[in-house]
Design an enzyme around this catalytic site. Structure first.
Site, PDB file in Angstrom:
ATOM      1  CD  GLN A 113       3.805   5.055   6.886  1.00  0.00           C
ATOM      2  OE1 GLN A 113       2.921   4.416   6.335  1.00  0.00           O
ATOM      3  NE2 GLN A 113       4.380   6.098   6.333  1.00  0.00           N
ATOM      4  CE  LYS A 128      -1.467   3.083   5.767  1.00  0.00           C
ATOM      5  NZ  LYS A 128      -0.659   3.801   4.785  1.00  0.00           N
ATOM      6  N   GLY A 167      -3.780  10.488   4.517  1.00  0.00           N
ATOM      7  CA  GLY A 167      -4.644   9.674   3.652  1.00  0.00           C
ATOM      8  C   GLY A 167      -3.972   8.387   3.216  1.00  0.00           C
ATOM      9  CG  ASP A 168      -3.192   4.033   2.375  1.00  0.00           C
ATOM     10  OD1 ASP A 168      -1.999   4.153   2.083  1.00  0.00           O
ATOM     11  OD2 ASP A 168      -3.813   2.963   2.192  1.00  0.00           O
ATOM     12  CG  ASN A 242      -2.244  10.733  -4.515  1.00  0.00           C
ATOM     13  OD1 ASN A 242      -1.137  10.337  -4.173  1.00  0.00           O
ATOM     14  ND2 ASN A 242      -2.534  12.021  -4.594  1.00  0.00           N
TER      15      ASN A 242
HETATM   16  P1  NDP Z   1      -6.128   5.596  -4.344  1.00  0.00           P
HETATM   17  O1  NDP Z   1      -7.298   5.148  -3.558  1.00  0.00           O
HETATM   18  O2  NDP Z   1      -6.036   7.001  -4.806  1.00  0.00           O
HETATM   19  O3  NDP Z   1      -5.954   4.659  -5.641  1.00  0.00           O
HETATM   20  C1  NDP Z   1      -5.826   3.280  -5.549  1.00  0.00           C
HETATM   21  C2  NDP Z   1      -5.813   2.693  -6.956  1.00  0.00           C
HETATM   22  O4  NDP Z   1      -5.525   1.306  -6.868  1.00  0.00           O
HETATM   23  C3  NDP Z   1      -7.164   2.815  -7.644  1.00  0.00           C
HETATM   24  O5  NDP Z   1      -6.955   2.948  -9.018  1.00  0.00           O
HETATM   25  C4  NDP Z   1      -7.817   1.470  -7.320  1.00  0.00           C
HETATM   26  O6  NDP Z   1      -8.776   1.077  -8.266  1.00  0.00           O
HETATM   27  C5  NDP Z   1      -6.610   0.551  -7.382  1.00  0.00           C
HETATM   28  N1  NDP Z   1      -6.856  -0.637  -6.540  1.00  0.00           N
HETATM   29  C6  NDP Z   1      -7.234  -0.653  -5.243  1.00  0.00           C
HETATM   30  N2  NDP Z   1      -7.394  -1.916  -4.814  1.00  0.00           N
HETATM   31  C7  NDP Z   1      -7.094  -2.700  -5.869  1.00  0.00           C
HETATM   32  C8  NDP Z   1      -7.063  -4.090  -6.079  1.00  0.00           C
HETATM   33  N3  NDP Z   1      -7.385  -4.948  -5.099  1.00  0.00           N
HETATM   34  N4  NDP Z   1      -6.686  -4.544  -7.290  1.00  0.00           N
HETATM   35  C9  NDP Z   1      -6.353  -3.674  -8.276  1.00  0.00           C
HETATM   36  N5  NDP Z   1      -6.375  -2.338  -8.146  1.00  0.00           N
HETATM   37  C10 NDP Z   1      -6.741  -1.865  -6.962  1.00  0.00           C
HETATM   38  O7  NDP Z   1      -4.864   5.198  -3.450  1.00  0.00           O
HETATM   39  P2  NDP Z   1      -3.372   5.747  -3.534  1.00  0.00           P
HETATM   40  O8  NDP Z   1      -2.982   6.002  -4.937  1.00  0.00           O
HETATM   41  O9  NDP Z   1      -3.229   6.807  -2.532  1.00  0.00           O
HETATM   42  O10 NDP Z   1      -2.574   4.492  -2.963  1.00  0.00           O
HETATM   43  C11 NDP Z   1      -2.138   3.421  -3.790  1.00  0.00           C
HETATM   44  C12 NDP Z   1      -1.081   2.616  -3.059  1.00  0.00           C
HETATM   45  O11 NDP Z   1       0.012   3.465  -2.722  1.00  0.00           O
HETATM   46  C13 NDP Z   1      -1.518   1.976  -1.737  1.00  0.00           C
HETATM   47  O12 NDP Z   1      -0.813   0.765  -1.566  1.00  0.00           O
HETATM   48  C14 NDP Z   1      -1.033   2.981  -0.693  1.00  0.00           C
HETATM   49  O13 NDP Z   1      -0.830   2.375   0.561  1.00  0.00           O
HETATM   50  C15 NDP Z   1       0.286   3.389  -1.321  1.00  0.00           C
HETATM   51  N6  NDP Z   1       0.805   4.668  -0.855  1.00  0.00           N
HETATM   52  C16 NDP Z   1       0.072   5.828  -1.007  1.00  0.00           C
HETATM   53  C17 NDP Z   1       0.603   7.013  -0.581  1.00  0.00           C
HETATM   54  C18 NDP Z   1      -0.090   8.313  -0.816  1.00  0.00           C
HETATM   55  O14 NDP Z   1       0.497   9.357  -0.542  1.00  0.00           O
HETATM   56  N7  NDP Z   1      -1.310   8.330  -1.334  1.00  0.00           N
HETATM   57  C19 NDP Z   1       1.902   7.074   0.120  1.00  0.00           C
HETATM   58  C20 NDP Z   1       2.618   5.823   0.141  1.00  0.00           C
HETATM   59  C21 NDP Z   1       2.052   4.679  -0.304  1.00  0.00           C
HETATM   60  P3  NDP Z   1     -10.349   1.272  -7.940  1.00  0.00           P
HETATM   61  O15 NDP Z   1     -10.634   2.697  -8.260  1.00  0.00           O
HETATM   62  O16 NDP Z   1     -11.004   0.311  -8.865  1.00  0.00           O
HETATM   63  O17 NDP Z   1     -10.539   0.912  -6.500  1.00  0.00           O
END
Ligand code: NDP
Length: 447
Positions: A113, A128, A167-168, A242
C-alpha cells in the site's frame, strides 16, 4: 557495498524478524529485487538505511474482538492494524474481514500500500488492517455487533489526520457504516475517519466503481501503447466482488466483452458476454454464489474450481479475487491462448513464477500496486472533499481518476526506461513508488 548485497541483507533480516509470514516475505522480496539500479544511482538511500526502515511498520496493533451472535453465544476474533509508513501522509489502506486474515497477509498488503499510495501522487501514507472474522452467513445484527466491538479498540489509533481506513475483502458499505457510527459515538466527532462512506454522509461519488474502472483505464493505456483498443476484445476476470463487477461494467461501456467471472467456488463462462445486472443482483443484493447465474442464462456454463477460470481464452486477463490465485500453470495457459495483457485488480494475485512466464512471453503485466490504485486514489479524493465539506459530481471524480491512472502508467513506464528495465512494469512501479517515499523519508530525518 554492492546493491544486491544490501538488498539480500535486508531480506534476510526480514525473514529472521518475521518468521512464518510467507506473504509478507514474498511482497518484500518482489520489491527489493527491483531496487538494485536505484541504490546504485542513489547511495544516500543505503546510508540512511531507508530499506531497513521501510520493511519495519511504524506501528503494529493487535487486539481482541469479543462479540455475541444472535443466539447469545460469545465469539472472540483477532483484530489488527499495521501502520506502515506515514512519510507521504496519514496511514491509508483498507480493512479486510476474512477467516484467512493473519499478520502476514496484512503486512504484505500494508507494505504494498505504501508504494501504491505513492504512485497516486496524493498525500497518503500506507497501512492495512482487519480481522479473521467471516461476515459470510452472518446476520446484519451480528455484523454490526462485531464492527462495534472492533471499533471500540481501533478508534484510539485512527483519525482524519492520523490513519484513515477503508474497505477491502469482506468490508463494504454496510461494515464501514457500522464502524463509522461507533467511532462517531465514542469520539463525539463527525469526521472523515473512513473512506468508502455512504453518499449521504460524506462518501464520494465514484468510490464504489473506482478500483474496477481505474483498472480498465490503465489497461487501456497499455493497449494504446501497443497500438490497440478495447473495442472487440474478450476479457476474463476472476472474482465477482467489488473490483470484478466494476471492471466488467467499464469493459462493457468501452466495447469489450467479459466472458468469465468466478467466486471462491467456481467460475462461469458466458461466450456471449456476461449479463452484468444479473451478477450485481446475485452478488451485491442477494449475496448468493456465482453458480446461480446459469439458472437464468442458459448459454452460459458453470464449473467448480475457481482457478480454472484462466482456461477461458481471452485477450485480457484481470485477476480480481485474492493473493496468489493465478499460478504458473494458469500463466502458461493464458500466454498459449494469446492473452496480451494481464492487469492485477487484486493485490498480488499472480505468483512470482506466473509473472516470470508473462515477462518471458511478452505478455504486458501491470502489477496491482499500479493497476488497482484507482480505489485508494478516489479515497484520497474523498478525503479532500471531506476536508472542504463539499461533494464533487460523478463526472469530476471519474475524470480525475482517469487522469491519475494515465499518470501512473506514464510514471511506471518512465521508470522502466530510466532504470534499464523496459517492459518490466512490476519493476517500474516498485521504483517509481519507492523513490518518492524514500525522498520524503530522507527529508524528514531519522524517524
Ligand atoms: P470483495 O469481497 O468484494 O470480492 C472478493 C471476490 O474474490 C469475491 O468474488 C470472492 O468470492 C473472491 N475470492 C475471495 N477469496 C478467494 C479465494 N481464496 N479464491 C478465489 N476467489 C476468492 O473484495 P474486493 O473486490 O473489494 O477485493 C478483491 C481484491 O482486490 C482484493 O485482493 C483486494 O485487496 C483488492 N483491492 C480492492 C480494492 C477495493 O477498492 N475494493 C482496492 C484495491 C485492491 P467469494 O464470494 O466466494 O468469497
Amino acid at each position: 557495498m554492492a546493491a544486491n548485497t544490501v538488498t539480500q541483507a535486508v531480506y534476510e533480516q526480514v525473514l529472521k524478524r518475521n518468521p512464518g509470514e510467507p506473504e509478507f516475505h514474498q511482497a518484500v522480496k518482489e520489491v527489493l529485487d527491483s531496487l538494485g539500479p536505484v541504490l546504485e544511482k542513489k547511495p544516500q538511500y543505503v546510508e540512511a538505511k531507508i530499506l531497513e526502515r521501510m520493511v519495519e511498520p511504524e506501528r503494529q496493533i493487535m487486539f481482541r474482538v469479543p462479540w455475541q451472535d444472535d443466539k447469545g453465544n460469545i465469539h472472540v476474533n483477532r483484530g489488527f492494524r499495521f501502520e506502515f509508513n506515514s512519510a507521504l501522509g496519514p496511514y491509508k489502506g483498507g480493512l479486510r474481514f476474512h477467516p484467512t486474515v493473519s499478520a502476514s497477509i496484512l503486512k504484505f498488503l500494508g507494505f504494498e500500500q505504501v508504494f501504491k499510495n505513492s504512485l497516486t501522487g496524493l498525500m497518503m501514507g500506507g497501512g492495512k488492517g482487519g480481522a479473521d472474522f467471516d461476515p459470510k452467513g452472518k446476520s446484519d445484527g451480528e455484523v454490526m455487533r462485531f464492527c462495534q466491538s472492533f471499533m471500540t479498540e481501533l478508534f484510539r489509533h485512527v483519525g482524519p489526520n492520523t490513519d484513515v481506513p477503508a474497505g477491502d475483502i469482506g468490508v463494504g458499505g454496510r461494515e464501514i457504516g457500522f464502524m463509522f457510527g461507533q467511532y462517531k459515538r465514542i469520539c463525539n466527532d463527525f469526521t472523515g475517519v473512513f473512506t468508502g462512506k455512504g453518499l449521504e454522509w460524506g462518501g464520494s461519488l465514484g468510490r464504489t466503481e473506482a478500483t474496477g474502472y481505474g483498472l480498465v483505464y490503465i489497461a487501456e493505456e497499455a493497449l494504446e501503447a501497443l497500438g490497440k483498443g478495447l473495442e472487440g476484445t474478450t476479457v476474463s476476470i476472476s472474482g465477482s466482488g467489488n473490483v470484478a463487477i466494476y471492471a466488467t461494467e467499464k469493459i462493457h461501456q468501452l466495447g469489450g466483452k467479459v466472458v468469465a467471472l468466478s467466486d471462491s467456488n467456481g467460475f462461469i463462462h458466458a461466450p456471449n458476454g456476461v449479463h452484468l445486472d444479473t451478477v450485481k443482483q446475485l452478488k451485491l443484493v442477494e449475496r448468493k454464489r456465482i453458480k446461480e447465474y446459469v439458472k437464468t442464462h442458459k448459454t452460459a456454463t458453470y464449473a467448480e474450481g475457481c482457478n480454472d477460470v484462466w482456461n477461458v481464452k481471452c485477450d485480457i486477463a484481470l485477476p480480481c479475487a485474492t493473493q496468489n490465485e493465478l499460478d504458473v500453470t494458469a500463466a502458461r495457459t493464458l500466454a498459449k491462448n494469446g492473452c496480451i495483457i494481464v492487469a492485477e485488480g487484486a493485490n498480488m494475485p499472480c505468483t512470482p513464477e506466473a509473472v516470470d512466464v508473462f515477462q518471458k512471453n511478452k505478455v504486458v503485466f501491470l502489477p496491482g500496486k499500479a493497476a488497482n490504485a484507482g480505489g485508494v486514489a478516489v479515497s484520497g479524493l474523498e478525503m479532500a472533499q471531506n476536508s472542504q465539506r463539499i461533494f464533487w459530481t460523478f463526472e469530476k471524480t471519474d475524470t480525475e481518476l482517469k487522469g491519475i491512472m494515465a499518470n501512473i502508467y506514464k510514471k511506471i513506464s518512465h521508470a522502466t526506461q530510466e532504470y534499464g528495465c523496459p517492459g518490466n512494469f512490476a519493476a517500474g512501479a516498485n521504483i517509481a513508488g519507492f523513490i518518492k517515499v524514500a525522498n520524503a523519508m530522507l527529508a524528514q530525518g531519522l524517524v
